[in-house]
Scaffold this motif. Structure first.
Motif, PDB file in Angstrom:
ATOM      1  N   ASP A   1       0.599  -1.324   0.037  1.00 33.33           N
ATOM      2  CA  ASP A   1      -0.051  -0.019  -0.014  1.00 33.33           C
ATOM      3  C   ASP A   1       0.878   1.259  -0.009  1.00 33.33           C
ATOM      4  N   ARG A   2       2.025   1.422   0.891  1.00 35.90           N
ATOM      5  CA  ARG A   2       2.838   2.297   0.810  1.00 35.90           C
ATOM      6  C   ARG A   2       3.601   2.661  -0.432  1.00 35.90           C
ATOM      7  N   ILE A   3       3.936   1.598  -1.039  1.00 33.74           N
ATOM      8  CA  ILE A   3       4.835   1.773  -2.312  1.00 33.74           C
ATOM      9  C   ILE A   3       3.622   2.379  -3.321  1.00 33.74           C
ATOM     10  N   LEU A   4       2.563   1.669  -3.463  1.00 37.98           N
ATOM     11  CA  LEU A   4       1.354   2.204  -4.442  1.00 37.98           C
ATOM     12  C   LEU A   4       1.085   3.767  -4.133  1.00 37.98           C
ATOM     13  N   GLU A   5       0.958   4.069  -2.856  1.00 41.22           N
ATOM     14  CA  GLU A   5       0.690   5.553  -2.605  1.00 41.22           C
ATOM     15  C   GLU A   5       2.087   6.327  -2.935  1.00 41.22           C
ATOM     16  N   VAL A   6       3.091   6.061  -2.534  1.00 40.89           N
ATOM     17  CA  VAL A   6       4.243   6.845  -3.009  1.00 40.89           C
ATOM     18  C   VAL A   6       4.481   6.932  -4.527  1.00 40.89           C
ATOM     19  N   ALA A   7       4.362   5.640  -5.288  1.00 40.10           N
ATOM     20  CA  ALA A   7       4.263   5.804  -6.788  1.00 40.10           C
ATOM     21  C   ALA A   7       3.264   6.648  -7.357  1.00 40.10           C
ATOM     22  N   ALA A   8       2.000   6.841  -6.877  1.00 41.16           N
ATOM     23  CA  ALA A   8       1.021   7.472  -7.304  1.00 41.16           C
ATOM     24  C   ALA A   8       1.471   8.883  -7.180  1.00 41.16           C
ATOM     25  N   ALA A   9       2.009   9.323  -6.049  1.00 42.41           N
ATOM     26  CA  ALA A   9       2.458  10.630  -5.906  1.00 42.41           C
ATOM     27  C   ALA A   9       3.595  11.092  -6.874  1.00 42.41           C
ATOM     28  N   ALA A  10       4.519   9.923  -7.115  1.00 41.39           N
ATOM     29  CA  ALA A  10       5.632  10.173  -7.681  1.00 41.39           C
ATOM     30  C   ALA A  10       5.140  10.308  -9.511  1.00 41.39           C
TER      31      ALA A  10
ATOM     32  N   PHE B   1       6.505  -5.918  -7.693  1.00 42.31           N
ATOM     33  CA  PHE B   1       6.462  -5.298  -8.848  1.00 42.31           C
ATOM     34  C   PHE B   1       7.684  -5.454  -9.690  1.00 42.31           C
ATOM     35  N   PRO B   2       7.783  -6.723 -10.261  1.00 42.85           N
ATOM     36  CA  PRO B   2       8.936  -6.927 -10.980  1.00 42.85           C
ATOM     37  C   PRO B   2       9.663  -5.946 -12.157  1.00 42.85           C
ATOM     38  N   THR B   3       8.677  -5.386 -12.709  1.00 44.37           N
ATOM     39  CA  THR B   3       8.894  -4.262 -13.696  1.00 44.37           C
ATOM     40  C   THR B   3       8.149  -3.051 -13.467  1.00 44.37           C
ATOM     41  N   ARG B   4       8.627  -2.058 -14.137  1.00 42.14           N
ATOM     42  CA  ARG B   4       7.884  -0.791 -14.087  1.00 42.14           C
ATOM     43  C   ARG B   4       6.537  -0.821 -14.334  1.00 42.14           C
ATOM     44  N   GLU B   5       6.410  -1.549 -15.539  1.00 48.80           N
ATOM     45  CA  GLU B   5       5.136  -1.861 -16.027  1.00 48.80           C
ATOM     46  C   GLU B   5       4.198  -2.367 -14.890  1.00 48.80           C
ATOM     47  N   ASP B   6       4.433  -3.187 -14.398  1.00 41.78           N
ATOM     48  CA  ASP B   6       3.703  -3.979 -13.384  1.00 41.78           C
ATOM     49  C   ASP B   6       3.394  -2.839 -12.064  1.00 41.78           C
ATOM     50  N   LEU B   7       4.408  -2.053 -11.605  1.00 44.88           N
ATOM     51  CA  LEU B   7       4.131  -0.926 -10.701  1.00 44.88           C
ATOM     52  C   LEU B   7       2.936   0.073 -11.390  1.00 44.88           C
ATOM     53  N   VAL B   8       2.982   0.547 -12.662  1.00 49.64           N
ATOM     54  CA  VAL B   8       2.359   1.369 -13.156  1.00 49.64           C
ATOM     55  C   VAL B   8       1.009   0.699 -13.436  1.00 49.64           C
ATOM     56  N   GLU B   9       0.732  -0.501 -13.689  1.00 52.02           N
ATOM     57  CA  GLU B   9      -0.616  -1.122 -13.692  1.00 52.02           C
ATOM     58  C   GLU B   9      -1.451  -1.354 -12.245  1.00 52.02           C
ATOM     59  N   ALA B  10      -0.250  -1.795 -11.373  1.00 52.81           N
ATOM     60  CA  ALA B  10      -0.923  -1.840 -10.046  1.00 52.81           C
ATOM     61  C   ALA B  10      -1.408  -0.337  -9.470  1.00 52.81           C
ATOM     62  N   THR B  11      -0.635   0.738  -9.795  1.00 52.65           N
ATOM     63  CA  THR B  11      -0.982   1.784  -9.351  1.00 52.65           C
ATOM     64  C   THR B  11      -2.287   2.631  -9.850  1.00 52.65           C
ATOM     65  N   TYR B  12      -2.294   2.447 -11.324  1.00 53.72           N
ATOM     66  CA  TYR B  12      -3.455   2.631 -11.902  1.00 53.72           C
ATOM     67  C   TYR B  12      -4.700   1.972 -11.498  1.00 53.72           C
ATOM     68  N   ARG B  13      -4.724   0.761 -11.017  1.00 53.76           N
ATOM     69  CA  ARG B  13      -5.812   0.093 -10.662  1.00 53.76           C
ATOM     70  C   ARG B  13      -6.078   0.335  -9.158  1.00 53.76           C
TER      71      ARG B  13
ATOM     72  N   GLU C   1      -5.426   3.437  -7.896  1.00 53.42           N
ATOM     73  CA  GLU C   1      -5.899   4.924  -7.873  1.00 53.42           C
ATOM     74  C   GLU C   1      -7.305   4.971  -8.279  1.00 53.42           C
ATOM     75  N   THR C   2      -7.763   4.052  -9.277  1.00 52.40           N
ATOM     76  CA  THR C   2      -8.880   3.923  -9.903  1.00 52.40           C
ATOM     77  C   THR C   2      -9.953   3.707  -8.709  1.00 52.40           C
TER      78      THR C   2
ATOM     79  N   ARG D   1     -14.312   4.750  -5.012  1.00 49.99           N
ATOM     80  CA  ARG D   1     -14.798   4.346  -3.626  1.00 49.99           C
ATOM     81  C   ARG D   1     -14.795   5.464  -2.817  1.00 49.99           C
ATOM     82  N   SER D   2     -14.421   6.520  -3.288  1.00 47.96           N
ATOM     83  CA  SER D   2     -14.354   7.842  -2.569  1.00 47.96           C
ATOM     84  C   SER D   2     -15.667   8.603  -2.433  1.00 47.96           C
ATOM     85  N   ALA D   3     -16.397   8.255  -3.711  1.00 47.79           N
ATOM     86  CA  ALA D   3     -17.786   8.880  -3.809  1.00 47.79           C
ATOM     87  C   ALA D   3     -18.628   8.749  -2.565  1.00 47.79           C
TER      88      ALA D   3
END
Length: 180
Positions: free
Chosen positions: A10-19, A47-59, A61-62, A67-69
């Motif tokens: 969760d922390r990785i995805l949060e930091v990645a979204a900000a980055a 997340f073995p690749t940057r693409e894996d991290l991007v995909e997980a971050t996209y999912r 964040e979406t 859910r925030s609504a």
């Protein structure tokens, strides 16, 4: 997943979204791991690749945005919740722009991901719109799809102009245009 492993992810995805939302957005995976307070090995195991991290971050964040609504509606009048969600949407779109080099290929490789994301966001906007209509705060003749498209346009314009204040002004204009 163990609790500590889930917290790390969760922390990785949060930091990645900000980055990914920062100008330039070519932050290295090593920098993301460091900022998240985990070792690079921990990041690569998840997340073995940057693409894996991007995909997980996209999912992530979406889902977070969709859910925030309900959470916004639970603590605000419907129109306030809608306007706050619009601001969150702009931030979400800016995060996606930081993934612009990688995200199109991911969306092409994962058929259904784009449609699923749109459906999640459309459902959130519809929930906010319907609550606002029931409260008499906005017109009932503007479909949720139109609101979502207008938000996309506002994000494109304000990011092209690199002007966050422009986004706020345009969101205010959109909100005003929804009044009965």
């Amino acid at each position: 997943m163990r609790t500590d492993a889930q917290e790390n992810q969760d922390r990785i995805l949060e930091v990645a979204a900000a980055a990914f939302s920062r100008p330039g957005a070519d932050t290295s995976l090593k920098a993301i791991a460091k900022e998240a307070g985990v070792g690079i090995g921990t990041l690569y195991r998840r997340f073995p690749t940057r693409e894996d991290l991007v995909e997980a971050t996209y999912r992530a964040e979406t889902k977070r945005l969709a859910r925030s609504a309900s959470a916004l509606l639970a603590k605000n009048p419907p129109l306030v919740a809608l306007r706050e969600w619009m601001t969150l949407f702009v931030t979400y779109m800016l995060t996606k722009q930081g993934m612009a080099d990688t995200l199109p290929a991911i969306l092409a490789d994962h058929e259904g991901l784009r449609a699923h994301s749109r459906e999640l966001l459309h459902t959130a906007v519809r929930e906010l719109r319907d609550a606002s209509v029931r409260a008499g705060a906005i017109r009932d003749d503007v479909p949720a799809t139109d609101i979502l498209m207008a938000l996309g346009g506002i994000t494109l314009i304000s990011s092209h102009e690199q002007d966050g204040e422009l986004a706020d002004r345009l969101l205010d204009l959109l909100t005003s245009g929804l009044h009965p």
